[in-house]
Design a protein around this motif. Structure first.
Motif, PDB file in Angstrom:
ATOM      1  N   ASN A   1       0.813  -1.217   0.000  1.00 54.69           N
ATOM      2  CA  ASN A   1       0.000   0.000   0.000  1.00 54.69           C
ATOM      3  C   ASN A   1       0.849   1.270   0.000  1.00 54.69           C
ATOM      4  N   GLN A   2       2.129   1.157   0.295  1.00 54.07           N
ATOM      5  CA  GLN A   2       3.022   2.316   0.353  1.00 54.07           C
ATOM      6  C   GLN A   2       4.054   2.331  -0.766  1.00 54.07           C
ATOM      7  N   ALA A   3       4.271   1.191  -1.419  1.00 56.44           N
ATOM      8  CA  ALA A   3       5.348   1.057  -2.401  1.00 56.44           C
ATOM      9  C   ALA A   3       5.051   1.823  -3.681  1.00 56.44           C
ATOM     10  N   ASN A   4       6.101   2.407  -4.254  1.00 57.89           N
ATOM     11  CA  ASN A   4       5.950   3.064  -5.548  1.00 57.89           C
ATOM     12  C   ASN A   4       6.271   2.060  -6.661  1.00 57.89           C
ATOM     13  N   GLU A   5       6.187   2.497  -7.891  1.00 58.57           N
ATOM     14  CA  GLU A   5       6.374   1.597  -9.032  1.00 58.57           C
ATOM     15  C   GLU A   5       7.764   0.963  -9.042  1.00 58.57           C
TER      16      GLU A   5
ATOM     17  N   GLU B   1       9.783   0.411  -6.517  1.00 65.34           N
ATOM     18  CA  GLU B   1       9.905  -0.555  -5.425  1.00 65.34           C
ATOM     19  C   GLU B   1       9.161  -1.847  -5.761  1.00 65.34           C
TER      20      GLU B   1
ATOM     21  N   ASP C   1       8.579  -2.988  -8.786  1.00 69.81           N
ATOM     22  CA  ASP C   1       9.352  -3.653  -9.843  1.00 69.81           C
ATOM     23  C   ASP C   1      10.569  -4.375  -9.289  1.00 69.81           C
TER      24      ASP C   1
ATOM     25  N   SER D   1       3.075  -4.820 -11.573  1.00 70.30           N
ATOM     26  CA  SER D   1       3.127  -3.654 -10.679  1.00 70.30           C
ATOM     27  C   SER D   1       2.158  -2.567 -11.163  1.00 70.30           C
TER      28      SER D   1
ATOM     29  N   LEU E   1      -0.813  -0.935  -8.897  1.00 72.04           N
ATOM     30  CA  LEU E   1      -0.997   0.510  -8.728  1.00 72.04           C
ATOM     31  C   LEU E   1      -2.371   0.959  -9.210  1.00 72.04           C
TER      32      LEU E   1
ATOM     33  N   ARG F   1      -4.885  -0.097  -6.669  1.00 67.12           N
ATOM     34  CA  ARG F   1      -4.709   0.662  -5.435  1.00 67.12           C
ATOM     35  C   ARG F   1      -5.340   2.055  -5.512  1.00 67.12           C
ATOM     36  N   THR F   2      -5.563   2.552  -6.728  1.00 69.87           N
ATOM     37  CA  THR F   2      -6.213   3.863  -6.862  1.00 69.87           C
ATOM     38  C   THR F   2      -7.649   3.820  -6.341  1.00 69.87           C
TER      39      THR F   2
ATOM     40  N   SER G   1      -6.790   1.419  -0.597  1.00 70.93           N
ATOM     41  CA  SER G   1      -5.739   0.539  -0.088  1.00 70.93           C
ATOM     42  C   SER G   1      -6.241  -0.892   0.022  1.00 70.93           C
TER      43      SER G   1
END
Length: 115
Positions: A48-52, A54, A56, A66, A70, A73-74, A77
């Motif tokens: 829920n906190q990771a970016n693209e 991270e 990948d 990924s 994402l 997740r939009t 969460s």
């Protein structure tokens, strides 16, 4: 002839050794801190906190999966692993277990396969 005995060579060598000793200690501490930072990053990646980037970096995730994570997740969460597996096609029990073993969590929880 009385000349004072100065041992400047010994002092210079001693000072250099002392400096090298402290450099080694400082270098060891810094490398330990960096290693712990990387271990913490790898072991504590919440989906829920990771970016693209991270996401990948998780072995087996890949850019397509990924992007799905994402996108899902939009909408909100992920509550738990079952919520993640329902909302993201391509993540089932085997993948979830594989990701969890690498340190991926959902709301801080590791995946537990249901018997």
């Amino acid at each position: 002839m009385n000349t004072p005995h100065h041992n400047f060579g010994f002092c210079a060598v001693f000072k250099a050794l002392k400096r090298c000793k402290w450099r080694g200690v400082v270098r060891g501490l810094l490398s330990s801190v960096v290693a712990l930072m990387f271990c913490d990053a790898v072991l504590a990646l919440d989906i829920n906190q990771a970016n693209e980037a991270e996401l990948d970096s998780v072995k087996g995730m890949g850019p397509a999966l990924s992007a799905k994570v994402l996108s899902a997740r939009t909408q909100g969460s992920f509550k738990d692993w079952s919520d993640l597996m329902q909302r993201v096609s391509g993540i089932r029990q085997n993948k979830a277990l594989h990701f969890s073993e690498q340190g991926l969590t959902v709301n801080g929880q590791a995946f537990r396969a249901k018997p």
